[in-house]
Design an enzyme around this catalytic site. Structure first.
Site, PDB file in Angstrom:
ATOM      1  N   HIS A 261     -84.376  94.036  39.952  1.00 15.63           N
ATOM      2  CA  HIS A 261     -84.108  93.668  38.559  1.00 15.63           C
ATOM      3  C   HIS A 261     -82.628  93.859  38.216  1.00 15.63           C
ATOM      4  CE1 HIS A 261     -85.230  93.396  34.205  1.00 15.63           C
ATOM      5  NE2 HIS A 261     -84.150  94.155  34.080  1.00 15.63           N
ATOM      6  N   GLU A 262     -82.090  95.039  38.532  1.00 18.96           N
ATOM      7  CA  GLU A 262     -80.698  95.315  38.180  1.00 18.96           C
ATOM      8  C   GLU A 262     -79.728  94.487  39.020  1.00 18.96           C
ATOM      9  OE1 GLU A 262     -80.334  96.699  35.505  1.00 18.96           O
ATOM     10  OE2 GLU A 262     -82.253  97.733  35.288  1.00 18.96           O
ATOM     11  N   HIS A 265     -79.058  91.291  37.224  1.00 19.23           N
ATOM     12  CA  HIS A 265     -77.982  91.429  36.237  1.00 19.23           C
ATOM     13  C   HIS A 265     -76.616  91.453  36.915  1.00 19.23           C
ATOM     14  CE1 HIS A 265     -80.386  92.044  32.664  1.00 19.23           C
ATOM     15  NE2 HIS A 265     -81.016  93.095  33.166  1.00 19.23           N
ATOM     16  N   GLU A 291     -81.027  88.508  30.948  1.00 21.29           N
ATOM     17  CA  GLU A 291     -82.334  88.996  31.361  1.00 21.29           C
ATOM     18  C   GLU A 291     -83.081  87.960  32.189  1.00 21.29           C
ATOM     19  OE1 GLU A 291     -84.880  92.204  31.689  1.00 21.29           O
ATOM     20  OE2 GLU A 291     -82.870  92.079  30.836  1.00 21.29           O
TER      21      GLU A 291
END
Length: 495
Positions: A261-262, A265, A291
């Site tokens: 997820h990170e 980003h 996001e």
């Protein structure tokens, strides 16, 4: 002063301001990752002092003089964005008193440690007073900046999702909620039980596998680093884009999928147009778009059958035989269960978590919910949406860091990100027919290259909805997300 001279002066001012904002970002990263606990009070003073400088720079009277000399129609696209964003920041800074901006910076820096301790103690009363102070300050900020928006909440929402309103998002998420409730009922009615992963998983091995996965997703470790924190996050941009994860010995998926997820980003930030670094045109389009990258990495790619089969081999090599085969591993990764923690939630319940927070923070900012009533309101809503009673405050109103750092208006961007991600993945597969085959091999350079071409390299030069529309050929809505979720979980749960 000529227009060229005025723009050059403005651009130099903006770049220095951008550099100082990055300094604040590194200080925030350090506070969550490296700083000793006793440094909280000092860091609050440091952040307050830096915010005082930044606020003064954003409201510098010379900006108004420079802007008055500039005709935006004579500029290129990037310069027009820089001017428009400078005007917006200038107007905002002139409306918000310096002492209020400084007070917010100091209070939110100090609140970090208070929140972390309250979460550790699972004691909402230990955090409520400082949250009430932050809420009061954020309401004062919204009132100072209010310029005809339908509600105070819209002022703060615009910081993260320009051009959107609370009412519009509530309508979109309401339609999504109806579809999610139907999907949840179908899953429960299927009667199929997917068992969770059990066992104890070494922390160092989790971090080593997380590092390997980050590289698979094209994260450049020469422009970033991976560390541990209480709440996983991404910080920085361009050549310094850092990520964190957390370790749960009983749930390695928490670590691994937080990394993915990170990384979503961070790869967005690493691929921003370098020529516009530290300038408004080089910022991300919106938090919803931001996001969309992390959720697409995590879900459409990372939780796909293809990638789970690829990950299964690496997972087994790292942790040994867990009595699973690749297909069972895929079902386990995607197990649907109404858990307490948003960041550990499955794709079905995740948006219900976001809806809960969106409705509560909107009510707080608009004056319809007091902080002293927040925990009870949270627990009542959770019981209604998830069919469970919150067992401790750390699993309820204390679980997220966002309100402690003043990020009111941020939560709905998570759900918008899911909507945008589904739209993008649908378009990506049409443009790149070999997408799933490459995912199965762990070859992600081509799909991530498609995202770089269509999203990352544009920075803030295209408005968010227009950016997604240009990439997908249609205005974004919730239908691709609901279609994706129903197909995926209908397959897993056999309905």
């Amino acid at each position: 002063m000529t227009q060229n001279e005025a723009y050059a002066a403005l651009a130099a001012h903006l770049k220095t301001t951008g550099a100082l904002e990055q300094v604040a970002g590194v200080m925030g990263w350090d506070q969550e990752v490296m700083m000793p606990h006793k440094g909280d009070a000092q860091r609050a003073e440091q952040m307050g002092a830096l915010e005082q400088v930044l606020h003064a720079r954003r409201g510098d009277e010379r900006i108004g003089e420079w802007l008055a000399q500039i005709d935006s129609t004579q500029l290129d696209q990037a310069a027009r964005v820089n001017v428009a964003e400078a005007q917006k920041a200038y107007d905002r800074a002139r409306r918000v008193p310096s002492d209020l901006a400084e007070a917010l910076a100091r209070k939110t820096a100090a609140a970090m440690g208070i929140w972390a301790q309250a979460r550790k103690d699972s004691d909402f009363s230990g955090f409520a007073p400082v949250l009430d102070e932050i809420l009061t300050l954020k309401r004062r900020e919204a009132e100072a900046r209010h310029e005809g928006e339908a509600e105070l909440y819209d002022v703060l929402l615009d910081d993260y999702e320009p051009g959107q309103s609370g009412a519009t998002i509530a309508e979109i998420l309401g339609r999504l909620r109806n579809g999610l409730v139907d999907l949840r009922e179908n899953i429960l009615a299927s009667g199929k039980i997917v068992k969770p992963l059990t066992g104890s998983f070494d922390a160092d091995t989790q971090m080593a596998l997380g590092t390997e996965i980050a590289k698979t997703f094209c994260y450049d470790f020469n422009a970033g680093r991976l560390d541990k924190s209480v709440h996983p996050f991404s910080s920085g941009n361009n050549g310094d884009s850092r990520i964190t994860t957390r370790i749960n010995p009983e749930n390695p998926f928490d670590c691994l999928y937080s990394v993915i997820h990170e990384v979503g980003h961070a790869v967005y930030e690493q691929n921003m147009p370098a020529e516009h670094a530290m300038m408004p045109a080089g910022f991300y389009a919106s938090m919803g778009v931001h996001e969309s990258q992390s959720r697409l990495f995590e879900n459409q790619i990372g939780r796909s059958r293809e990638f789970c089969h690829h990950l299964f081999a690496k997972f087994s090599a790292a942790f040994g035989d867990q009595g699973l085969d690749a297909e069972t591993f895929y079902a386990t990764v995607n197990r649907v269960h109404p858990g307490f923690i948003r960041t550990e939630s499955d794709e079905v319940f995740y948006n219900l978590h976001v809806l809960l927070r969106f409705d509560l923070e909107r009510a707080m900012i608009n004056g319809d919910l007091a902080v002293n009533d927040l925990e009870a309101a949270w627990n009542d809503r959770f019981a209604a949406d998830f069919g469970q009673k919150v067992n401790r405050a750390a699993n309820g109103a204390l679980q997220d860091v966002h309100w402690s750092v003043g990020l009111f208006g941020y939560f709905p961007t998570y759900a918008l990100g899911n909507i945008y991600a589904a739209c993008l993945f649908e378009a990506m597969q049409k443009a790149l027919p070999d997408t799933k085959a490459n995912i199965a091999k762990g070859l992600l350079a081509e799909p991530i290259g498609w995202l770089t071409k269509n999203i990352h390299r544009h920075g803030r030069m295209v408005p968010p909805v227009e950016l997604i529309t240009n990439a997908t050929g249609r205005a974004p809505d919730e239908r691709p997300l609901l279609a994706y979720l129903n197909a995926k979980f209908g397959d897993i749960y056999g309905f």
